[in-house]
Design a protein around this motif. Sequence first.
Motif, PDB file in Angstrom:
ATOM      1  N   ASP A 338     -11.382 -44.531 -74.924  1.00 25.67           N
ATOM      2  CA  ASP A 338     -12.331 -43.411 -74.878  1.00 25.67           C
ATOM      3  C   ASP A 338     -11.551 -42.110 -74.666  1.00 25.67           C
ATOM      4  O   ASP A 338     -11.998 -41.206 -73.988  1.00 25.67           O
ATOM      5  N   HIS A 375     -11.910 -37.361 -80.799  1.00 27.43           N
ATOM      6  CA  HIS A 375     -12.301 -38.367 -79.799  1.00 27.43           C
ATOM      7  C   HIS A 375     -12.747 -39.625 -80.536  1.00 27.43           C
ATOM      8  O   HIS A 375     -13.925 -39.779 -80.876  1.00 27.43           O
ATOM      9  N   HIS A 377     -12.718 -43.972 -80.841  1.00 24.54           N
ATOM     10  CA  HIS A 377     -12.607 -45.179 -80.024  1.00 24.54           C
ATOM     11  C   HIS A 377     -11.714 -46.173 -80.764  1.00 24.54           C
ATOM     12  O   HIS A 377     -12.035 -46.582 -81.885  1.00 24.54           O
ATOM     13  N   HIS A 413     -17.439 -42.286 -71.612  1.00 29.44           N
ATOM     14  CA  HIS A 413     -17.929 -43.552 -71.053  1.00 29.44           C
ATOM     15  C   HIS A 413     -17.769 -43.635 -69.541  1.00 29.44           C
ATOM     16  O   HIS A 413     -18.311 -44.533 -68.919  1.00 29.44           O
TER      17      HIS A 413
END
Length: 456
Positions: A338, A375, A377, A413
């Motif tokens: 994350d 950003h 994952h 997260h």
Amino acid sequence: MSLTIPPHYLEDASGYQGHADELFTPANEEELAAILRRATAARVPVTIAGAGTGVAGGRCANGGYVISIERFSTISVHPGYAVAGAGALLKDVQSGAAASGQFYAPDPTENASSIGGNIACNASGSRSFLYGDTRRHVRALRVLLMEGTALSLRRGEPVPFPVAEIPMPLSSKHSAGYWLKPGMDYVDLFIGSEGTLGIITEAEVTLLPAVQHLLTGVIFFADDDSALAGVAAWRDTPCLRMLEYVDAGSLALLRSRYDDVPKQARAALLIEQELEADDSPEIDAWDERLTNSPALYEASWFAATAADRERFRKFRHALPELVNDTVRRNGFLKLGSDFAVPFHRNAEMMAFYREKLEADFAGRYVIFGHIGDAHVHVNILPTNQAEFDRGKEMMNEFARHAVALDGTVGAEHGLGKRKAHFLSYQYNHDQLEAMKTIKRRLDPHWLLGRGTLFPV
Ligand SMILES: Cc1cc2nc3c(=O)[nH]c(=O)nc-3n(C[C@H](O)[C@H](O)[C@H](O)COP(=O)(O)OP(=O)(O)OC[C@H]3O[C@@H](n4cnc5c(N)ncnc54)[C@H](O)[C@@H]3O)c2cc1C
């Protein structure tokens, strides 16, 4: 005793399991305050459970009481704002807003999450590219402290005690540790605190007028470099509210549910732009952009109806679901990142990911997410214990690299229990002490969310 607690109160979507001695589902603040006072008197740790869609283990209790907030579920919608119980589900807030011609801008992909959980993690989603994280949309909070005291806080009310300054990374998103700044609003202390400072019972959140005209598309590419070039070229398009990325491994997983994903596609960008009218000049502008780009224009998908847009939303949501299912089926916990970096370091971070992942996990990883904010994952899909262990090490390398590039170890997260050790990659001893000082002030016996953010 924990055997009598239904298992879903003790785990989250990452597969992480906690344990507890007693479960409570209070119906109102009076009942909740009584439980908290009892816990404080007996020095019993307390963990708050939202809807359980978290992926960092924050809601998985480390002994003591687990308190589910699910019965705090009322929602009232007003022009410009909604008041929601912390246990209200995001999808119910969204549909309540839609029924009144409004919308709630933060859009974490998992809409079965609770508003309290979203605020506790400072969640964000695809639309955060334009609208920012949950923090930006919180107007007021009701919070209970461990000793049972209730706080009713409105934006603009300062924290009533001294707060040190914690430096922020240069990434556009950050949700790792407490957000501390002298003169800050008290509500901001609880947003992103992952259930370690107080229990959010109710929130007032901003609603915006519904957007009438949208251009939504899934644009496919034959290779990754072309997709990344598209990100750089289109990122500044006016009123673009979503710019999401899906790599070749992700498309391979998605093909198991969507057989119409073009065969030649090796990457995709999901875009959504707000338009002034359905015949906006932006439609022609996209035609030109795509014609002059290496995108697989003919094979790409564009939404003509709300039903198409919903299908694309499900397509995007299917990905983390498929990843989580695959990892669980293989018998492991989710190994997902994350991290976010400032956008000008995006290419560098992506190259670092690729080089490391191709060396050790070729064909056993996926990268997807909010690339407009640098950003994404990274999810590693281990097939044996040695791979899982190597994957964990690699996540540590990625976390350190994100910090070296002025980024964050946690963008949306939270760090929960599974990633709590990352906090010391981001912050030095004095900065961590400043956070712990706040924790001790609001939770003197260190009972709330034990093990979350600060490893036990
Ligand atoms: C398929 C999938 C996709 C996802 N996509 C996104 C995404 O795009 N963006 C994103 O940000 N996240 C995403 N997530 C992660 C998750 O949905 C969010 O972290 C969400 O905010 C968690 O909310 P929850 O109600 O499920 O909280 P839980 O998992 O129950 O708890 C999470 C944390 O919040 C604390 N908490 C919960 N309620 C309260 C409360 N009332 N008061 C104080 N603390 C509380 C808990 O103690 C815990 O530390 C995704 C998850 C899944 C499974």
